[in-house]
Design an enzyme around this catalytic site. Structure first.
Site, mmCIF file in Angstrom:
data_model
loop_
_atom_site.group_PDB
_atom_site.id
_atom_site.type_symbol
_atom_site.label_atom_id
_atom_site.label_comp_id
_atom_site.label_asym_id
_atom_site.label_seq_id
_atom_site.Cartn_x
_atom_site.Cartn_y
_atom_site.Cartn_z
ATOM 1 N N LYS A 1 0.883 -1.174 0.000
ATOM 2 C CA LYS A 1 0.000 0.000 0.000
ATOM 3 C C LYS A 1 0.916 1.217 0.000
ATOM 4 O O LYS A 1 1.727 1.393 0.902
ATOM 5 C CB LYS A 1 -0.879 -0.007 1.260
ATOM 6 C CG LYS A 1 -1.663 1.291 1.518
ATOM 7 C CD LYS A 1 -2.850 1.419 0.603
ATOM 8 C CE LYS A 1 -3.687 2.655 0.956
ATOM 9 N NZ LYS A 1 -4.466 2.473 2.202
ATOM 10 N N ALA B 1 -0.663 13.230 -0.207
ATOM 11 C CA ALA B 1 -1.019 14.410 0.580
ATOM 12 C C ALA B 1 -0.054 15.555 0.297
ATOM 13 O O ALA B 1 -0.465 16.704 0.078
ATOM 14 C CB ALA B 1 -1.015 14.062 2.068
ATOM 15 N N HIS C 1 -5.834 10.586 7.250
ATOM 16 C CA HIS C 1 -6.507 9.556 8.054
ATOM 17 C C HIS C 1 -7.499 10.146 9.049
ATOM 18 O O HIS C 1 -8.198 11.113 8.759
ATOM 19 C CB HIS C 1 -5.477 8.664 8.750
ATOM 20 C CG HIS C 1 -4.553 7.937 7.812
ATOM 21 N ND1 HIS C 1 -4.955 7.427 6.612
ATOM 22 C CD2 HIS C 1 -3.231 7.653 7.913
ATOM 23 C CE1 HIS C 1 -3.935 6.847 5.999
ATOM 24 N NE2 HIS C 1 -2.868 6.983 6.762
#
Length: 297
Positions: free
Chosen positions: A69, A122, A165
């Protein structure tokens, strides 16, 4: 930088385990719970490592492990060795990174900003936003694990922090203010969903195995949706002290239809982000078939 990395459970399937690394965040443990615990019929046995996104991005660049990931932003550096799988990742709407500060309306010009990874999506979204909205440029950029960013902003170690998150739901608990929503800016300017985290697998595994891995991940996602209570112990075990209600919000936001299949909008968002970033000189350009699954024709 440290990482919470250790082997996870493997299924009873025969053969060499597939080495996979993902974060201990609720969306990842929810997605991979059924596969990790041998509840996907016929799936290859996984050997799981938990690691922060900055660690898995580095693993991908070094060609470590079979399945990872990673941030979509790292794809231009790794797609020669890895294929993007069409499922299992994090992409959606209303789920973008936030820029936080203690001071409401802080001018970021020349300020120190903490980010979760220089190769994170991000940070790429932040750089595209800052180029337009902070013409004087920010100051020093400090990389730290995402769970350390809000305390660092609260304690004055940095002026602002780029968070991901569950921070979207908890930043007020740290007395912080939302300066800007990177995802909202992206959606307003492009109309596309926000590509955050990707699942990649080594091309050397072969087309048949790559297809099998994609089917396995889709099955694991659907089993989690069908029986969410079964995944709860795995989610909470690795969510540290996160409030279960926050973990549920986290899963609800980041595990969606794009997790089961990227679809046309998902691929358009990924290519849109990386094409725009390449035009700004932030990432290498993608080849025309770089995102093709499992191999370019």
């Amino acid at each position: 930088m440290t990482t919470d990395a250790h082997p996870g459970p493997a299924s009873a399937s025969a053969g060499t385990p597939i080495e996979i690394a993902f974060s201990p965040c609720p969306n990842d443990t929810f997605v991979f719970d059924a596969w990790a615990h041998g509840r996907v019929p016929g799936a290859p046995a996984p050997a799981v490592t938990f690691a922060d996104i900055d660690i898995t991005n580095g693993m991908a660049e070094r060609g470590e492990l079979d399945v990872l990931k990673v941030s979509y932003a790292v794809l231009p550096w790794v797609l020669d060795e890895y294929a993007l799988l069409p499922c299992g990742g994090a992409l959606g709407r209303g789920c973008g990174p936030l820029v936080l500060s203690k001071e409401l309306g802080l001018d970021l010009t020349g300020r120190t900003v903490a980010v979760p990874s220089e190769r994170s999506t991000a940070y790429l979204l932040f750089r595209l936003w800052a180029a337009e909205m902070v013409p004087g440029g920010v100051g020093e950029v400090v990389v730290m694990p995402f769970d350390e960013i809000m305390p660092a902003v609260r304690d004055g170690k940095v002026d602002a922090g780029l968070v991901i998150h569950e921070a979207r739901f908890t930043y007020r608990n740290f007395g912080l203010h939302n300066l800007a929503d990177m995802g909202r800016h992206w959606e307003d300017t492009t109309g596309l969903p926000i590509p955050l985290g990707a699942i990649i697998a080594k091309r050397s595994l072969g087309e048949e195995t790559l297809r099998h891995l994609a089917d396995t991940i889709r099955s694991s996602v659907r089993l989690a949706w069908d029986h969410p209570e079964v995944s709860r112990p795995y989610v909470q075990e690795h969510a540290q002290e996160m409030d279960p209600a926050v973990a549920d919000q986290h899963i609800g936001l980041y595990v969606n239809e794009f997790t089961a299949d990227l679809g046309e909008d998902g691929y358009a968002a990924i290519r849109g982000l990386l094409t725009r970033a390449a035009a700004e000189g932030l990432v290498p350009p993608l080849g025309p078939d770089a995102l093709a699954f499992p191999f370019s024709s």
